[in-house]
Design an enzyme around this catalytic site. Structure first.
Site, short mmCIF file in Angstrom:
data_model
loop_
_atom_site.label_atom_id
_atom_site.label_comp_id
_atom_site.label_asym_id
_atom_site.label_seq_id
_atom_site.Cartn_x
_atom_site.Cartn_y
_atom_site.Cartn_z
N SER A 373 0.83 -1.19 0.00
CA SER A 373 0.00 0.00 0.00
C SER A 373 0.88 1.26 0.00
O SER A 373 1.74 1.40 -0.86
CB SER A 373 -0.97 -0.05 1.19
OG SER A 373 -1.98 0.91 1.05
N ASP A 493 -8.44 -5.86 -5.70
CA ASP A 493 -8.07 -4.74 -4.83
C ASP A 493 -8.77 -3.49 -5.34
O ASP A 493 -8.35 -2.89 -6.34
CB ASP A 493 -6.56 -4.54 -4.84
CG ASP A 493 -6.09 -3.54 -3.79
OD1 ASP A 493 -6.94 -2.79 -3.26
OD2 ASP A 493 -4.87 -3.50 -3.49
N HIS A 524 -6.81 -5.99 -0.64
CA HIS A 524 -5.66 -5.18 -0.25
C HIS A 524 -4.89 -5.92 0.85
O HIS A 524 -4.94 -5.55 2.02
CB HIS A 524 -6.17 -3.82 0.23
CG HIS A 524 -5.15 -2.73 0.17
ND1 HIS A 524 -4.51 -2.36 -0.99
CD2 HIS A 524 -4.66 -1.92 1.14
CE1 HIS A 524 -3.69 -1.36 -0.73
NE2 HIS A 524 -3.75 -1.08 0.56
#
Length: 819
Positions: A373, A493, A524
Site C-alpha cells: 500500500s 483490490d 488489499h
C-alpha cells in the site's frame, strides 16, 4: 491442497551433499554405510524435541513406513529401503495426514497429485541416493505453507549455529536462519534529508529505526531491507475523520476548456535549501533504542537470515522534522534520504541536537525496499529516482499515480471503503507529529496551512487531472529506474485499484531491468503467509541473489508473471506476459439486455435509466453498501419485495459461453449516450453471471500464529483463499467510471448539451479473469456508484443508442500458461 513452488532450485548432487554438510545434516562429508542407516541418521537429526534414543524410537513409532509397518519396526527389520517407503515417511514429515490427504498405499501418486517435487529415481540403492531424496524433502513445502527445512528451523534446528558463525549460510540458494534474532542490535538515528519542509531554516531530520544482527558489531556487513512506512510512528484516525469530505454532494457542470498535456505537466521541482549541519563529532554507537517497532512479517523472517531491517516513517511523523504532503516530491526525497545514508552517501546523527554523526558502517550498501500500500508506493517512488544503493523493490499493492487512487475519468473516485478520503485526509492521518503535544505546538499553524493548500489543489470540485496530480504521478519518471522490480497486486483490490500496477508494468516493459509480477485473487492484502504459494521462499531466493550476490539464477528461475486462478483453489499459473500482444480480441454490441457478437447484425434500439432514488432508499443504500451492490446486479430478487435499482441501471449479458475464457487486461467500453442535463457521469461493471461456489472475499486463517522465520520468534497466521459454502449468482470482474465532460481525456473538459448523443469510451480496471464455461459475461451500466463516486441523488436521465455501443475484451489463450 495443491503445492505451488517457484523458488526451489535444482543443483548437482555433489553440491547437494556439500550443502547438507554445511548445515550439519552430514558430518565431515561422510555418509552412513547403508541407505537405511542414512535415513535413520537424517531422521535423528531432524527430531529436535528429543535428546535420547528412547525418545527417537518413540517418534519413529508414530510414523508409518508401509501400510502395515511403523518406521520403528521397519528400521529394526530386514526390509530394504524403497522409494515408496521413503515417500510415505516424507508425506508424514511434511504434515500430510494419512488416509485424509493421501492414501497410504499410494504415496508416490500423492506426491504427484499434491505437486510436490518428485523423487526421480526408482530405487534408493546407496546412501547418496537417500541424501538426494532428503535434499528434495528439505526443499519441499509442507502442508502448512513452509518448506520442511523452515519447519525444522522453527523447531530450533539452526540454533546450533548461534554465536559460532559470522556470515550468512545458504541452502538451495537461500539464506538460512543462523543469526539469533534475540541478540539483535536496535538503533535509532536521525538522517539529515536535503529538505526543509517545515521552513524552520534547518534541514529536516528523519528518524530511522534499525534492527541488525549482533555480528554487525564485530565486522559483519549486512544487506538492508528498508520499509518506508508513514504509519510506523502512529496515525491520527480521529483527526482524519474530522476532515473527511462529504460525498453526498451533486455533480456540477464544469467550465469547458481545451487544455493540452503541456498545460497539466508539472514544473520541475526546485527548493531553496539551508546549509547542512556542522558536524561536531563522530559516534560509533547510537544513543537511542526502541522496544518494539511496527513490523512487516516478511521482514521478521529475514532478520534471522543476516539481513538488517530499517523502518522510517518520513517527514512529518513522530520524532522527525517536516510536514506531510501526500505523494509529493518532498515525500520521495524523504524516502530516498534513508537509502543514501544506508549506502554511505548521506549523514545521520545520534540525536536531533548535538550534531554527532553516526555512520551505517554495518551496511553492505545493498538495499531492498519492501511493503504494501503506502509502503509499496514509496518503494515505487524511490525506484523512479534511480537512487544509488537501491538494488530492488518488492512493492505490494502500490500506487503508481495518486490520481488513479483518488480519481477516475474526471471524477472524484474514492478507494474502496474510504468514501470521503482524499490527499489532505491521508496527510492528516499520518502526521504523527501531532501526537507529541509539545512538538505539535510549534508546527500546528503551518501544517494547517499545508492542509488548506492541499484541499485547494486536489480540487474535489472538478475531479480533473492537473499539474498538482502530475507532480504526484511516478509514471513520469519511469526512465530513471535502475532497481529490479517485483510487483504484487490483488486483482480484487478496489483500494489501490489494479490500474496502478498495470500502468507500471506496461511502463517498465522495455526497461533494461529484471521485472516480475504476481497477481493474486485478494483485495488489499499481503500474501507472504499463504499456504499454496512459496512467496517467502521466492523472495529469499531473490534477495539472496540481489543483496548477497548468491549465484542462484533467481532472475531466470523465478517466473516473470504468476497469476492465481479464480476458479480452481490453490492454483497459481505462470504466463509469458500479462496483457500480452498475442491476446485475441472479442467484441460485443449492446442490444436489449444482451451482449451480441459484433459480427452479427443488430437493430436500432435504445435504452434508458435514471439516477435518482426516493430519499429513504438513497439513505438506506448509503448505510448499506452491500445491499446497494446486491440490488445493482440482482435481476432475480428484490429488497423488501422490490428491487429499488431496477430503473437505475442497465444490464446486458452474453449467452452462456461454451468454453472457458481467460479475460486479460483492461475491458474497453464505448457507448453512445445522452443525458438530460449539461453534465453527467457513467459507471460500469463487468460481471461474471453464473451460479458457483466462489472464493471467500478474504483469505481464511487456517492456523493462527503458526508461521515463523526462526526459533521462538515472531509469528504470522497461515492463510489461504477457501471456497464459500454457499452458491452465489455473480461476481464483479472489473469496474470503471467517467465524467461525460471528460470524454476526451481526464484534463480536457468538453461541453455536454442536454439530450444530445455523444460517443464516450473508457477502459475499465485491468484484470485477468477465468470465466468458466456455462457462465454469462455481463456489462452493467449505471451512474452513481455508492461505493466510489460522489452521491448527488439528482434527477438525471440517461439514454443509450445500443447498436452504437460496444464492449471489447481481450482473451488469453488457455494454452498460454507456462506451467
Amino acid at each position: 491442497m495443491k503445492n505451488n513452488q517457484f523458488g526451489r532450485i535444482q543443483i548437482s548432487r555433489d553440491d547437494e551433499l556439500n550443502e547438507l554438510n554445511n548445515i550439519n545434516f552430514i558430518t565431515d562429508h561422510q555418509l552412513q554405510p547403508t541407505p537405511k542407516e542414512q535415513l535413520s541418521d537424517f531422521l535423528s537429526r531432524s527430531f529436535l524435541a528429543g535428546t535420547s534414543s528412547t525418545v527417537f524410537k518413540q517418534k519413529l513409532g508414530n510414523l508409518l513406513a508401509t501400510p502395515t509397518t511403523t518406521a520403528l519396526d521397519f528400521f529394526e527389520s530386514d526390509l530394504p529401503l524403497s522409494v515408496d517407503i521413503f515417500a510415505l515417511i516424507e508425506l508424514q514429515l511434511l504434515q500430510f495426514e494419512a488416509d485424509t490427504d493421501f492414501k497410504i498405499e499410494q504415496p508416490l501418486d500423492a506426491i504427484k497429485k499434491i505437486n510436490l517435487p518428485a523423487i526421480e529415481q526408482s530405487r534408493l540403492d546407496t546412501s547418496a541416493d537417500v541424501a538426494h531424496a532428503w535434499y528434495i524433502l528439505l526443499t519441499s513445502h509442507t502442508k502448512n505453507g513452509e518448506v520442511y527445512l523452515d519447519h525444522l528451523t522453527q523447531q530450533g534446528y539452526f540454533t546450533q549455529f548461534y554465536g559460532s558463525i559470522n556470515r550468512p549460510l545458504f541452502f538451495n540458494g537461500k539464506a538460512q536462519a543462523v543469526f539469533d534474532p534475540h541478540q539483535i542490535i536496535r538503533d535509532v538515528v536521525y538522517v539529515e534529508a536535503p529538505l526543509d519542509t517545515d521552513h524552520d531554516g534547518q534541514r529536516d531530520l528523519l528518524k530511522a529505526e534499525i534492527l541488525r544482527p549482533a555480528q554487525t558489531a564485530t565486522g559483519y556487513r549486512a544487506p538492508v531491507l528498508y520499509t518506508a512506512s508513514p504509519y510506523n510512528q502512529g496515525i491520527n484516525d480521529s483527526f482524519g475523520e474530522q476532515i473527511t469530505h462529504n460525498v453526498d454532494v451533486p455533480l456540477v457542470e464544469k467550465e469547458v476548456n481545451q487544455l493540452t498535456k503541456s498545460d497539466v505537466t508539472a514544473a520541475p521541482f526546485v527548493q531553496n535549501l539551508p546549509a547542512e549541519r556542522e558536524v561536531k563529532g563522530l559516534a560509533v554507537s547510537s544513543e537511542e533504542s526502541f522496544a518494539r517497532e511496527q513490523p512487516y512479517t516478511l521482514n521478521n523472517y529475514f532478520l534471522a537470515r543476516g539481513f538488517a531491517i530499517v523502518y522510517a516513517a518520513g517527514i512529518g511523523t513522530r520524532d522527525s522534522d517536516g510536514v506531510r504532503d501526500t505523494g509529493s516530491v518532498e515525500e520521495t526525497i524523504s524516502t530516498t534520504a534513508i537509502i543514501e545514508w544506508l549506502a554511505g552517501n548521506r549523514r545521520a546523527f545520534t540525536n536531533k541536537t548535538d550534531n554527532i554523526e553516526i555512520r551505517a558502517d554495518w551496511s553492505n550498501h545493498k538495499i531492498a525496499m519492501t511493503g504494501r500500500s503506502y509502503l509499496g508506493t514509496l518503494a515505487t517512488a524511490a525506484a523512479t529516482t534511480g537512487v544509488e544503493g537501491l538494488e530492488t523493490i518488492i512493492s505490494e499493492a502500490a500506487i503508481s499515480s495518486w490520481y488513479d487512487y483518488y480519481r477516475d475519468g474526471g471524477l472524484v473516485a474514492a478507494p474502496d471503503t474510504f468514501q470521503g478520503e482524499d490527499m489532505d485526509v491521508l496527510a492528516a492521518e499520518v502526521f504523527s507529529r501531532r501526537q507529541d503535544a509539545g512538538d505539535y505546538l510549534h508546527i500546528k499553524d503551518y501544517f494547517d496551512q499545508v492542509l488548506k493548500r492541499i484541499a485547494t489543489d486536489q480540487d474535489r470540485k472538478s475531479g480533473n487531472y492537473s499539474k498538482y496530480w502530475d507532480s504526484k504521478n511516478y509514471l513520469n519518471n519511469i526512465k530513471n529506474i535502475k532497481a529490479d522490480m517485483i510487483m504484487v497486486h490483488g486483482l480484487n483490490d478496489w483500494n489501490v485499484k489494479p490500474r496502478n500496477v498495470s500502468n507500471l508494468w506496461n511502463a517498465i516493459r522495455n526497461l533494461p531491468i529484471n521485472k516480475k509480477i504476481i497477481l493474486h485473487q485478494g483485495q488489499h492484502i499481503y500474501i507472504n503467509a499463504f499456504r499454496s504459494i512459496d512467496f517467502t521462499d521466492m523472495m529469499n531466493l531473490w534477495l539472496s541473489y540481489k543483496l548477497f550476490g548468491v549465484d542462484n539464477n533467481a532472475d531466470q528461475v523465478l517466473p516473470n508473471v504468476i497469476i492465481q486462478d479464480n476458479v480452481i483453489p490453490e492454483t497459481w499459473n505462470t504466463y509469458k506476459d500479462w496483457q500480452s500482444v498475442d491476446d485475441r480480441t472479442k467484441e460485443f454490441t449492446l442490444q436489449a439486455k444482451t451482449l451480441v457478437d459484433s459480427e452479427i447484425e443488430t437493430k436500432n434500439e435504445a435504452a434508458s435509466f435514471k439516477d435518482s432514488l426516493d430519499p429513504e432508499i438513497f439513505d438506506m443504500y448509503k448505510n448499506n453498501l452491500k445491499q446497494w451492490h446486491t440490488d445493482l446486479l440482482n435481476t432475480e430478487h428484490a429488497t423488501n419485495g422490490k428491487n429499488q435499482m431496477r430503473n437505475n441501471r442497465l444490464i446486458f449479458k452474453t449467452a452462456q459461453i461454451s468454453e472457458d475464457w481467460l479475460i486479460d487486461g483492461a475491458p474497453e467500453v464505448s457507448v453512445n449516450v445522452a443525458v438530460n442535463r449539461p453534465f453527467g457521469m457513467l459507471s460500469f461493471q463487468l460481471v461474471d453471471f453464473g451460479d458457483a461456489k466462489r472464493f471467500n472475499v478474504s483469505p481464511t486463517v487456517l492456523q493462527p500464529h503458526f508461521l515463523s522465520g526462526s526459533f521462538d520468534w515472531r509469528t504470522d497466521d497461515l492463510r489461504e483463499f477457501t471456497v464459500q459454502n454457499v452458491t452465489t449468482p455473480w461476481k464483479m470482474i472489473s469496474k470503471g467510471h467517467i465524467n461525460l465532460q471528460n470524454r476526451t481525456n481526464n484534463y480536457q473538459v468538453d461541453e455536454v448539451k442536454p439530450n444530445q448523443f455523444y460517443d464516450v469510451s473508457l477502459k475499465l480496471q485491468p484484470t485477468f479473469y477465468h470465466l468458466p464455461a456455462g457462465h454469462q459475461l455481463g456489462l452493467v451500466i449505471y451512474a452513481t456508484d455508492f461505493e466510489t463516486t460522489i452521491r448527488g441523488n439528482q434527477e438525471l436521465q440517461y439514454s443509450l443508442q445500443l447498436n452504437q455501443s460496444r464492449l471489447k475484451i481481450k482473451l488469453a489463450d488457455s494454452s498460454s500458461s507456462l506451467n
